[in-house]
Motif scaffolding. Sequence first.
Motif, PDB file in Angstrom:
ATOM      1  N   GLY A   1       0.807  -1.221   0.000  1.00  0.00           N
ATOM      2  CA  GLY A   1       0.000   0.000   0.000  1.00  0.00           C
ATOM      3  C   GLY A   1       0.835   1.263   0.000  1.00  0.00           C
ATOM      4  O   GLY A   1       0.373   2.332   0.401  1.00  0.00           O
ATOM      5  N   ALA A   2       2.090   1.151  -0.449  1.00  0.00           N
ATOM      6  CA  ALA A   2       3.006   2.281  -0.425  1.00  0.00           C
ATOM      7  C   ALA A   2       2.907   3.101  -1.704  1.00  0.00           C
ATOM      8  O   ALA A   2       2.402   2.632  -2.725  1.00  0.00           O
ATOM      9  CB  ALA A   2       4.441   1.776  -0.247  1.00  0.00           C
ATOM     10  N   THR A   3       3.386   4.341  -1.637  1.00  0.00           N
ATOM     11  CA  THR A   3       3.479   5.177  -2.833  1.00  0.00           C
ATOM     12  C   THR A   3       4.652   4.688  -3.666  1.00  0.00           C
ATOM     13  O   THR A   3       5.765   4.537  -3.160  1.00  0.00           O
ATOM     14  CB  THR A   3       3.698   6.647  -2.447  1.00  0.00           C
ATOM     15  N   MET A   4       4.408   4.435  -4.939  1.00  0.00           N
ATOM     16  CA  MET A   4       5.460   3.968  -5.837  1.00  0.00           C
ATOM     17  C   MET A   4       5.499   4.841  -7.082  1.00  0.00           C
ATOM     18  O   MET A   4       4.461   5.161  -7.650  1.00  0.00           O
ATOM     19  CB  MET A   4       5.239   2.505  -6.226  1.00  0.00           C
ATOM     20  N   ILE A   5       6.717   5.212  -7.482  1.00  0.00           N
ATOM     21  CA  ILE A   5       6.919   5.985  -8.712  1.00  0.00           C
ATOM     22  C   ILE A   5       7.886   5.194  -9.578  1.00  0.00           C
ATOM     23  O   ILE A   5       8.970   4.814  -9.134  1.00  0.00           O
ATOM     24  CB  ILE A   5       7.476   7.387  -8.418  1.00  0.00           C
ATOM     25  N   TYR A   6       7.486   4.966 -10.804  1.00  0.00           N
ATOM     26  CA  TYR A   6       8.178   4.017 -11.681  1.00  0.00           C
ATOM     27  C   TYR A   6       8.482   4.709 -13.000  1.00  0.00           C
ATOM     28  O   TYR A   6       7.615   5.351 -13.596  1.00  0.00           O
ATOM     29  CB  TYR A   6       7.247   2.828 -11.896  1.00  0.00           C
ATOM     30  N   VAL A   7       9.720   4.591 -13.467  1.00  0.00           N
ATOM     31  CA  VAL A   7      10.129   5.194 -14.738  1.00  0.00           C
ATOM     32  C   VAL A   7      10.308   4.110 -15.785  1.00  0.00           C
ATOM     33  O   VAL A   7      10.928   3.077 -15.533  1.00  0.00           O
ATOM     34  CB  VAL A   7      11.452   5.975 -14.564  1.00  0.00           C
ATOM     35  N   THR A   8       9.752   4.340 -16.981  1.00  0.00           N
ATOM     36  CA  THR A   8       9.927   3.402 -18.086  1.00  0.00           C
ATOM     37  C   THR A   8       9.727   4.132 -19.412  1.00  0.00           C
ATOM     38  O   THR A   8       9.055   5.170 -19.458  1.00  0.00           O
ATOM     39  CB  THR A   8       8.940   2.223 -17.998  1.00  0.00           C
TER      40      THR A   8
END
Length: 356
Positions: free
Chosen positions: A183-190
């Motif tokens: 349930g954490a905040t996740m920021i993902y680059v692709t």
Amino acid sequence: MGVRLANVAKSFASFRAIRDVSMDIPTGSFAVFVGPSGCGKSTLLRMIAGLEETSGGQIFIDGREVTAVEPADRGVAMVFQNYALYPHLTVFENMAFSLRLARRPKAEVAERVGEAARILQLEEHLEKKPSQLSGGQRQRVAIGRAIVRQPKVFLFDEPLSNLDAELRVQMRLELTRLHRKLGATMIYVTHDQVEAMTLADRIFVLKAGVLQQAGAPLELYDEPENRFVAGFIGSPSMNFLPATVVGRAPEGAVVAVEGSEHRFVARMAKPLPEGHAVEIGIRPEHLAIGEGGLPVTVEVAEELGDISYLYTRTASGRELIVQRQGSRERLDGRAVAVSAAAQNVLVFDKEGKRLR
């Protein structure tokens, strides 16, 4: 609270890598920065992590401004593309490294590493060295090393790009499950828009350091704000054809395709003057083969089982991709006609802005 950027900018000498980007990423969301190579997405992620200084603007994490705060004090953990594991340490020691560096009690270290190993299904590999693991397992260790730090925000910088196609699909599923568990905040680059569509609950599309559009995956797919977003989101990408407005219909504008007598009706609320030059966009799955449509010639047919992709060309030389489902009829080399319903024909002006 989550992560908020307010007019963030970054310059390297005279080159402006990030141009006044503002965004809100809610707590517990899975946000993806997507765009072509060199668009600034990794630079933006590194600015959030504190690994790059800002040239302007403010960064907030959990409501606290962290623009000038050291990386270790921001409450973030970053997972890199190349794993960055210590080859001489075991899986347990790699995952415990930051906790031992912070002189956490042994019992706490064991508890946190054990919990992360359970979540990531690494319990039976804790005494192995990285060289004894598969690529997917090594990536899970790198994620586990982030989990034990119990960060407010997880940052992923193209973590799956070194994996083969099958492993990437598997790891996408694992990351989705992990997000739901933590349930954490996740920021993902692709740069892979398929990853963006399948992982995100909110996508931020970047081009040349400028935020083009932000929204839920299907919102960007169905209602792109400009030609760039329309062409970047979706695989195969949207078809584009130059056209001219020739009239008005109840559903919208009537447009004539360049080099053809065929007319499409395009969904539009505001009328456009006749003679106005535009570009129309139609997704491959929205083109149907039938009588009375735009004449095209099928050059190549890719048969993928239940779905096939027809690579066709108009009389003026424009390529159109048509997606067919459930049909086994071979159309290679044949002349056919394609049409689309008005609600599936989008209109863009010569600068690429969506006209509605």
